[in-house]
Design a protein around this motif. Structure first.
Motif, short mmCIF file in Angstrom:
data_model
loop_
_atom_site.label_atom_id
_atom_site.label_comp_id
_atom_site.label_asym_id
_atom_site.label_seq_id
_atom_site.Cartn_x
_atom_site.Cartn_y
_atom_site.Cartn_z
N ALA A 87 0.78 -1.29 0.04
CA ALA A 87 0.02 -0.11 -0.04
C ALA A 87 0.83 1.25 0.04
CB ALA A 87 -1.13 0.13 1.30
N PRO A 88 1.84 1.35 0.91
CA PRO A 88 2.59 2.59 0.81
C PRO A 88 3.26 2.97 -0.60
CG PRO A 88 2.99 1.41 2.61
CD PRO A 88 2.32 0.49 1.96
N SER A 89 3.75 1.85 -1.43
CA SER A 89 4.12 2.28 -2.66
C SER A 89 3.12 2.54 -3.54
CB SER A 89 4.96 0.87 -3.27
OG SER A 89 5.85 0.61 -2.44
N LYS A 90 1.97 2.36 -3.45
CA LYS A 90 0.58 2.59 -4.03
C LYS A 90 0.32 3.96 -4.04
CE LYS A 90 -0.20 -1.04 -6.68
NZ LYS A 90 -0.19 -1.05 -8.36
N ASP A 91 0.54 4.60 -2.89
CA ASP A 91 0.13 6.12 -2.43
C ASP A 91 0.64 7.01 -3.64
OD1 ASP A 91 -1.15 4.91 -0.40
OD2 ASP A 91 0.54 5.50 1.02
N LEU A 92 1.77 6.69 -4.18
CA LEU A 92 2.41 7.67 -5.28
C LEU A 92 2.45 6.96 -6.54
CD1 LEU A 92 5.43 9.42 -3.10
CD2 LEU A 92 2.99 10.33 -3.72
N SER A 93 2.61 7.69 -7.70
CA SER A 93 2.92 7.15 -8.94
C SER A 93 4.34 7.24 -8.96
CB SER A 93 2.01 7.70 -10.00
OG SER A 93 0.64 7.64 -9.67
N HIS A 94 4.83 6.05 -9.56
CA HIS A 94 6.35 6.01 -9.70
C HIS A 94 6.77 6.00 -11.17
CE1 HIS A 94 7.38 4.79 -5.52
NE2 HIS A 94 6.29 4.37 -5.42
N THR A 95 7.03 7.10 -11.87
CA THR A 95 7.09 7.42 -13.26
C THR A 95 8.61 7.49 -13.68
OG1 THR A 95 7.08 9.76 -13.05
CG2 THR A 95 4.99 8.85 -12.99
N ASN A 96 8.93 7.79 -15.02
CA ASN A 96 10.10 8.30 -15.40
C ASN A 96 10.73 9.50 -15.03
OD1 ASN A 96 10.02 5.93 -17.06
ND2 ASN A 96 9.37 6.74 -18.70
N ASN A 97 9.80 10.31 -14.59
CA ASN A 97 10.17 11.71 -13.77
C ASN A 97 10.11 11.72 -12.45
OD1 ASN A 97 10.55 12.80 -16.69
ND2 ASN A 97 8.57 13.19 -16.87
N GLY A 98 10.43 10.63 -11.73
CA GLY A 98 10.20 10.49 -10.32
C GLY A 98 8.81 10.28 -9.81
N ARG A 99 8.72 10.34 -8.41
CA ARG A 99 7.31 10.15 -8.09
C ARG A 99 6.52 11.16 -8.10
NH1 ARG A 99 10.07 8.02 -2.57
NH2 ARG A 99 11.34 9.73 -2.94
N LYS A 100 5.12 10.75 -8.56
CA LYS A 100 4.20 12.03 -8.84
C LYS A 100 2.93 11.57 -7.93
CE LYS A 100 6.48 13.95 -11.81
NZ LYS A 100 7.33 15.20 -11.90
N MET A 101 2.09 12.61 -7.32
CA MET A 101 0.73 12.32 -7.06
C MET A 101 -0.13 12.68 -7.98
SD MET A 101 -0.47 14.25 -3.41
CE MET A 101 -0.57 15.89 -4.30
N ARG A 102 -1.04 11.68 -8.12
CA ARG A 102 -2.28 11.70 -8.82
C ARG A 102 -3.48 11.38 -8.16
NH1 ARG A 102 -0.51 6.89 -13.31
NH2 ARG A 102 1.13 8.17 -14.18
N GLN A 103 -4.57 12.50 -8.55
CA GLN A 103 -5.68 12.58 -8.17
C GLN A 103 -7.02 12.73 -9.07
OE1 GLN A 103 -6.37 15.95 -5.46
NE2 GLN A 103 -8.42 15.15 -4.68
N ASP A 104 -7.63 11.64 -9.21
CA ASP A 104 -8.96 11.58 -10.19
C ASP A 104 -9.89 12.60 -9.38
OD1 ASP A 104 -7.56 9.68 -11.44
OD2 ASP A 104 -8.80 8.08 -10.56
N THR A 105 -10.78 12.87 -10.41
CA THR A 105 -11.70 14.10 -10.25
C THR A 105 -12.64 13.40 -8.97
OG1 THR A 105 -13.00 13.14 -12.09
CG2 THR A 105 -11.73 14.99 -12.42
N ASN A 106 -12.98 12.18 -9.23
CA ASN A 106 -13.89 11.68 -7.93
C ASN A 106 -13.12 11.11 -6.81
OD1 ASN A 106 -12.71 9.45 -9.23
ND2 ASN A 106 -14.70 8.36 -9.32
N GLU A 107 -12.07 11.47 -6.70
CA GLU A 107 -11.31 10.93 -5.48
C GLU A 107 -10.68 12.29 -4.76
OE1 GLU A 107 -8.10 8.17 -6.82
OE2 GLU A 107 -9.73 6.36 -6.79
N LYS A 108 -10.42 11.82 -3.57
CA LYS A 108 -9.90 12.97 -2.42
C LYS A 108 -8.66 12.47 -1.82
CE LYS A 108 -10.52 16.57 0.75
NZ LYS A 108 -11.58 17.06 1.80
#
Length: 325
Positions: A87-108
């Motif tokens: 779960a802790p690794s899923k809290d962030l997106s691990h991309t080619n440009n490093g770790r990113k935070m994603r948020q869908d419109t229906n999520e907080k």
């Protein structure tokens, strides 16, 4: 090593039935490495023979139905721990440009104190699952296949060589109601026996009491009954003091340590006195252990004897020098 879950099944209904709070689209393949780690942790606790029996039963439909409680008890802690590792690794997106935070419109995004609370809850859930597994193994029928395997395991024998052999022995002094916690506390109990109890009561008495407990011989001498009570009391409080700076607070019943987390948007916004609480609890338990040890010392003192032939008030001649009233 064969896992207790079918990794090729993306939907994995078995895993999602155990983890009823996860989303349906979670892929079990993402958890494979964590499932292996969690499986090894359970094997370390119950032994490879017990684990191999679970694998054997799962592969046989008839045996799986007959032993479904055992199979569930084996799968449950593995699944919970694997997800809490993932779960802790899923809290962030691990991309080619490093770790990113994603948020869908229906999520907080959750506040960090909510994540902290969920992490603590998941850890407690994992320990409860391990405790349930041990209880299932303890309750196996004596004529069953699993019982002798479990009774010969290190986890089973580790407490049965101590003065505190069962949870009920521990609970008479301080309630924990957990076989898992008793196993975790066993090194602290052993330390107290070897370095505090044996020097005070002597090797002969130490081994005599141990032999009676192992042989299930009833202890009828009143002094030995009181001595055993004090030994267990000292071992309980000494092991709790030992554990305060070594074991996770989530292993303990609520109330042993009061762990408060504030509602601030940071995991560092915890109660300022939190770091002092384990040390305060350790000192309190150590003081209780010391009281029991002092009572043991008093109990082991030789009883005074008076020779009836000796006059304790011999006649003395003070000559003419005396006081009168």
């Amino acid at each position: 090593m064969k896992l207790l879950f079918e990794i090729n099944d993306e939907d994995s209904p078995v895993l999602k039935k155990i983890l009823g709070f996860i989303d349906r689209d979670l892929k079990i393949q993402d958890m494979e490495s964590d499932l292996i780690t969690s499986t090894n942790d359970v094997i370390d606790l119950v032994g490879m023979e017990i684990y191999e029996k679970a694998v054997e039963y799962i592969e046989n439909e008839t045996l799986a139905q007959e032993n479904k409680d055992f199979i569930y008890a084996m799968r449950n802690p593995i699944a919970i721990n694997a997800y809490r590792l993932l779960a802790p690794s899923k809290d962030l997106s691990h991309t080619n440009n490093g770790r990113k935070m994603r948020q869908d419109t229906n999520e907080k995004l959750p506040f960090e104190w909510l994540i902290d609370r969920d992490n603590a809850n998941m850890e407690k859930r994992y320990y409860r699952a391990l405790d349930d597994l041990i209880k299932v193994l303890d309750r196996q029928p004596l004529f069953g296949i699993l019982k002798p395997i479990w009774m010969n395991s290190d986890a089973f024998k580790i407490t049965h060589n101590l003065f505190i052999r069962t949870v009920s022995d521990f609970d008479r002094v301080f309630p924990i109601q957990s076989r898992l916690l008793l196993i975790k506390l066993s090194p602290g109990i052993s330390d107290c026996e070897q370095y505090e109890i044996k020097p005070r009561i002597g090797k002969a008495k130490f081994e005599e009491l141990k032999l009676k407990l192992k042989s299930s011989v009833e202890i009828d001498d009143e002094k030995d009954i009181e001595l055993l009570r004090l030994i267990r009391e000292a071992c309980v409080f000494s092991s709790l003091a030992w554990s305060m700076i070594r074991l996770s607070v989530q292993l303990f019943p609520d109330g042993v340590l009061q762990h408060y987390t504030s509602d601030k948007m940071t995991t560092r916004g915890q109660k300022p006195s939190l770091n002092a609480e384990p040390e305060a609890a350790r000192q309190a338990f150590a003081l209780d252990a010391e009281k029991a040890l002092k009572q043991i010392e008093g109990l082991m003192l030789p009883e005074p004897t008076i020779d009836p032939n000796i006059n304790i008030l011999p006649e003395q001649n003070f000559g003419d020098h005396y006081f009168s009233t």
